[in-house]
Design a protein around this motif. Sequence first.
Motif, PDB file in Angstrom:
ATOM      1  N   TYR A   6      15.856  44.074  12.779  1.00  0.00           N
ATOM      2  CA  TYR A   6      15.944  45.502  13.091  1.00  0.00           C
ATOM      3  C   TYR A   6      16.480  46.287  11.892  1.00  0.00           C
ATOM      4  N   ASN A   7      15.755  47.324  11.534  1.00  0.00           N
ATOM      5  CA  ASN A   7      16.185  48.272  10.504  1.00  0.00           C
ATOM      6  C   ASN A   7      16.328  47.637   9.112  1.00  0.00           C
ATOM      7  N   LYS A   8      15.632  46.526   8.863  1.00  0.00           N
ATOM      8  CA  LYS A   8      15.637  45.906   7.522  1.00  0.00           C
ATOM      9  C   LYS A   8      14.644  46.678   6.667  1.00  0.00           C
ATOM     10  N   GLN A   9      15.088  47.794   6.149  1.00  0.00           N
ATOM     11  CA  GLN A   9      14.199  48.725   5.468  1.00  0.00           C
ATOM     12  C   GLN A   9      13.686  48.213   4.137  1.00  0.00           C
ATOM     13  N   GLU A  10      14.303  47.174   3.587  1.00  0.00           N
ATOM     14  CA  GLU A  10      13.840  46.613   2.321  1.00  0.00           C
ATOM     15  C   GLU A  10      12.783  45.519   2.522  1.00  0.00           C
ATOM     16  N   LEU A  11      12.547  45.110   3.760  1.00  0.00           N
ATOM     17  CA  LEU A  11      11.606  44.035   4.073  1.00  0.00           C
ATOM     18  C   LEU A  11      10.165  44.506   3.857  1.00  0.00           C
ATOM     19  N   LYS A  12       9.451  43.851   2.894  1.00  0.00           N
ATOM     20  CA  LYS A  12       8.070  44.242   2.583  1.00  0.00           C
ATOM     21  C   LYS A  12       7.050  43.221   3.057  1.00  0.00           C
ATOM     22  N   ASN A  13       7.372  41.944   2.965  1.00  0.00           N
ATOM     23  CA  ASN A  13       6.440  40.881   3.312  1.00  0.00           C
ATOM     24  C   ASN A  13       7.108  39.886   4.240  1.00  0.00           C
ATOM     25  N   VAL A  14       6.322  39.358   5.176  1.00  0.00           N
ATOM     26  CA  VAL A  14       6.837  38.382   6.129  1.00  0.00           C
ATOM     27  C   VAL A  14       5.816  37.256   6.251  1.00  0.00           C
ATOM     28  N   ILE A  15       6.298  36.037   6.245  1.00  0.00           N
ATOM     29  CA  ILE A  15       5.454  34.880   6.538  1.00  0.00           C
ATOM     30  C   ILE A  15       5.974  34.304   7.847  1.00  0.00           C
ATOM     31  N   ILE A  16       5.100  34.240   8.831  1.00  0.00           N
ATOM     32  CA  ILE A  16       5.481  33.715  10.138  1.00  0.00           C
ATOM     33  C   ILE A  16       5.126  32.238  10.173  1.00  0.00           C
ATOM     34  N   GLY A  17       6.094  31.406  10.515  1.00  0.00           N
ATOM     35  CA  GLY A  17       5.920  29.956  10.504  1.00  0.00           C
ATOM     36  C   GLY A  17       5.018  29.418  11.598  1.00  0.00           C
ATOM     37  N   ASP A  18       4.612  28.174  11.429  1.00  0.00           N
ATOM     38  CA  ASP A  18       3.671  27.527  12.332  1.00  0.00           C
ATOM     39  C   ASP A  18       4.260  27.190  13.706  1.00  0.00           C
ATOM     40  N   LEU A  19       5.572  27.228  13.857  1.00  0.00           N
ATOM     41  CA  LEU A  19       6.173  26.906  15.145  1.00  0.00           C
ATOM     42  C   LEU A  19       6.418  28.133  16.017  1.00  0.00           C
ATOM     43  N   VAL A  20       6.231  29.319  15.460  1.00  0.00           N
ATOM     44  CA  VAL A  20       6.463  30.565  16.205  1.00  0.00           C
ATOM     45  C   VAL A  20       5.302  30.797  17.167  1.00  0.00           C
ATOM     46  N   THR A  21       5.618  31.021  18.452  1.00  0.00           N
ATOM     47  CA  THR A  21       4.586  31.310  19.441  1.00  0.00           C
ATOM     48  C   THR A  21       4.658  32.736  19.970  1.00  0.00           C
ATOM     49  N   THR A  22       5.815  33.380  19.810  1.00  0.00           N
ATOM     50  CA  THR A  22       6.004  34.734  20.323  1.00  0.00           C
ATOM     51  C   THR A  22       6.679  35.597  19.267  1.00  0.00           C
ATOM     52  N   ILE A  23       6.140  36.786  19.072  1.00  0.00           N
ATOM     53  CA  ILE A  23       6.814  37.792  18.249  1.00  0.00           C
ATOM     54  C   ILE A  23       7.557  38.664  19.248  1.00  0.00           C
ATOM     55  N   GLY A  24       8.864  38.573  19.225  1.00  0.00           N
ATOM     56  CA  GLY A  24       9.711  39.152  20.263  1.00  0.00           C
ATOM     57  C   GLY A  24       9.745  40.662  20.309  1.00  0.00           C
ATOM     58  N   LYS A  25      10.244  41.153  21.418  1.00  0.00           N
ATOM     59  CA  LYS A  25      10.366  42.583  21.668  1.00  0.00           C
ATOM     60  C   LYS A  25      11.184  43.246  20.560  1.00  0.00           C
ATOM     61  N   GLY A  26      10.591  44.240  19.923  1.00  0.00           N
ATOM     62  CA  GLY A  26      11.280  45.010  18.895  1.00  0.00           C
ATOM     63  C   GLY A  26      11.611  44.236  17.629  1.00  0.00           C
ATOM     64  N   LEU A  27      10.990  43.088  17.399  1.00  0.00           N
ATOM     65  CA  LEU A  27      11.384  42.213  16.298  1.00  0.00           C
ATOM     66  C   LEU A  27      11.376  42.915  14.941  1.00  0.00           C
ATOM     67  N   PHE A  28      10.349  43.682  14.645  1.00  0.00           N
ATOM     68  CA  PHE A  28      10.267  44.360  13.346  1.00  0.00           C
ATOM     69  C   PHE A  28      10.497  45.863  13.484  1.00  0.00           C
ATOM     70  N   ASN A  29      11.162  46.273  14.535  1.00  0.00           N
ATOM     71  CA  ASN A  29      11.437  47.688  14.777  1.00  0.00           C
ATOM     72  C   ASN A  29      12.167  48.313  13.590  1.00  0.00           C
ATOM     73  N   ASN A  30      11.619  49.413  13.109  1.00  0.00           N
ATOM     74  CA  ASN A  30      12.204  50.205  12.023  1.00  0.00           C
ATOM     75  C   ASN A  30      12.218  49.485  10.668  1.00  0.00           C
ATOM     76  N   CYS A  31      11.300  48.534  10.486  1.00  0.00           N
ATOM     77  CA  CYS A  31      11.113  47.904   9.167  1.00  0.00           C
ATOM     78  C   CYS A  31      10.126  48.790   8.406  1.00  0.00           C
ATOM     79  N   ILE A  32      10.615  49.893   7.914  1.00  0.00           N
ATOM     80  CA  ILE A  32       9.736  50.946   7.402  1.00  0.00           C
ATOM     81  C   ILE A  32       9.016  50.579   6.111  1.00  0.00           C
ATOM     82  N   SER A  33       9.407  49.519   5.426  1.00  0.00           N
ATOM     83  CA  SER A  33       8.742  49.122   4.178  1.00  0.00           C
ATOM     84  C   SER A  33       7.753  47.976   4.359  1.00  0.00           C
ATOM     85  N   LEU A  34       7.659  47.420   5.562  1.00  0.00           N
ATOM     86  CA  LEU A  34       6.742  46.314   5.817  1.00  0.00           C
ATOM     87  C   LEU A  34       5.307  46.791   5.583  1.00  0.00           C
ATOM     88  N   GLU A  35       4.580  46.102   4.671  1.00  0.00           N
ATOM     89  CA  GLU A  35       3.255  46.575   4.241  1.00  0.00           C
ATOM     90  C   GLU A  35       2.093  45.812   4.858  1.00  0.00           C
TER      91      GLU A  35
END
Length: 187
Positions: A6-35
Motif C-alpha cells: 500500500y502506498n509504495k509510490q516508488e514501486l515501478k516493476n513487480v514480478i509475481i512468483g509461481d506460487l501466488v494464486t490470489t492477488i489480494g484485496k487492495g494489494l497494489f492500492n496507491n502504487c502510483i509509479s507501477l508501470e
Amino acid sequence: YYSPFYNKQELKNVIIGDLVTTIGKGLFNNCISLESITIPKNVTSIEPNAFDRCYHLYELHIEDGDTEIEMGYGERYKDEDRYYGLFHDCPLESLYIGRNLTYKLIDFDSPFGKIKTLKSVTIGDSVTAIGVELFKECRNLTCAIIGNNVKKINMEAFNRCDSLTNISIPNSVTTIGDCVFEYCCSI
C-alpha cells in the motif's frame, strides 16, 4: 488493514512468483509509479481494489493458461451503489489476455470497461470467450486481435468503442452476441 505494498509510490516493476494464486484485496492500492505487470498463469483470482490508484499502469499481460481468472471490482462510485471496473484508475494502453475471465456485472463495470486510454488488445489462443461488456466504452481502442480458439464474443463486448478500426475475428468464432459492435462507427 493495509497491504504490504500500500502506498509504495516508488514501486515501478513487480514480478509475481509461481506460487501466488490470489492477488489480494487492495494489494497494489496507491502504487502510483507501477508501470507494467504480468499476471502469471497460476493466479486464479484478483480481488477487489487490487489496482486502485495505479495511475501509471500502462501495460497489463495476463499469461496464457487453462484456468479461468476471477476478476474483482474497483472503487465505488461516489454516492452510488455501483462499482468501477477493476482497472478503472489505470491508464492502460496495451493489454494481453491469455485466458478466460470471470467477473460480476450487476452493479459493477467490467474489469476493462470505460478505460479511456486503452489502444490495443490481444486475446490469446487459450481464450474461448470474450465476456459481456468486457471493453464497453473503451473509446480510444483502435486495434483488437482475437485468438484462434475464441468461439463466442458476448453481448456488448466492444460496444461504444468509437475508434475501433482494426479487428481480427478468426474462423473459430461461431457466436457474436447482441450489440457487440454497436456505435463502433470507425470500423
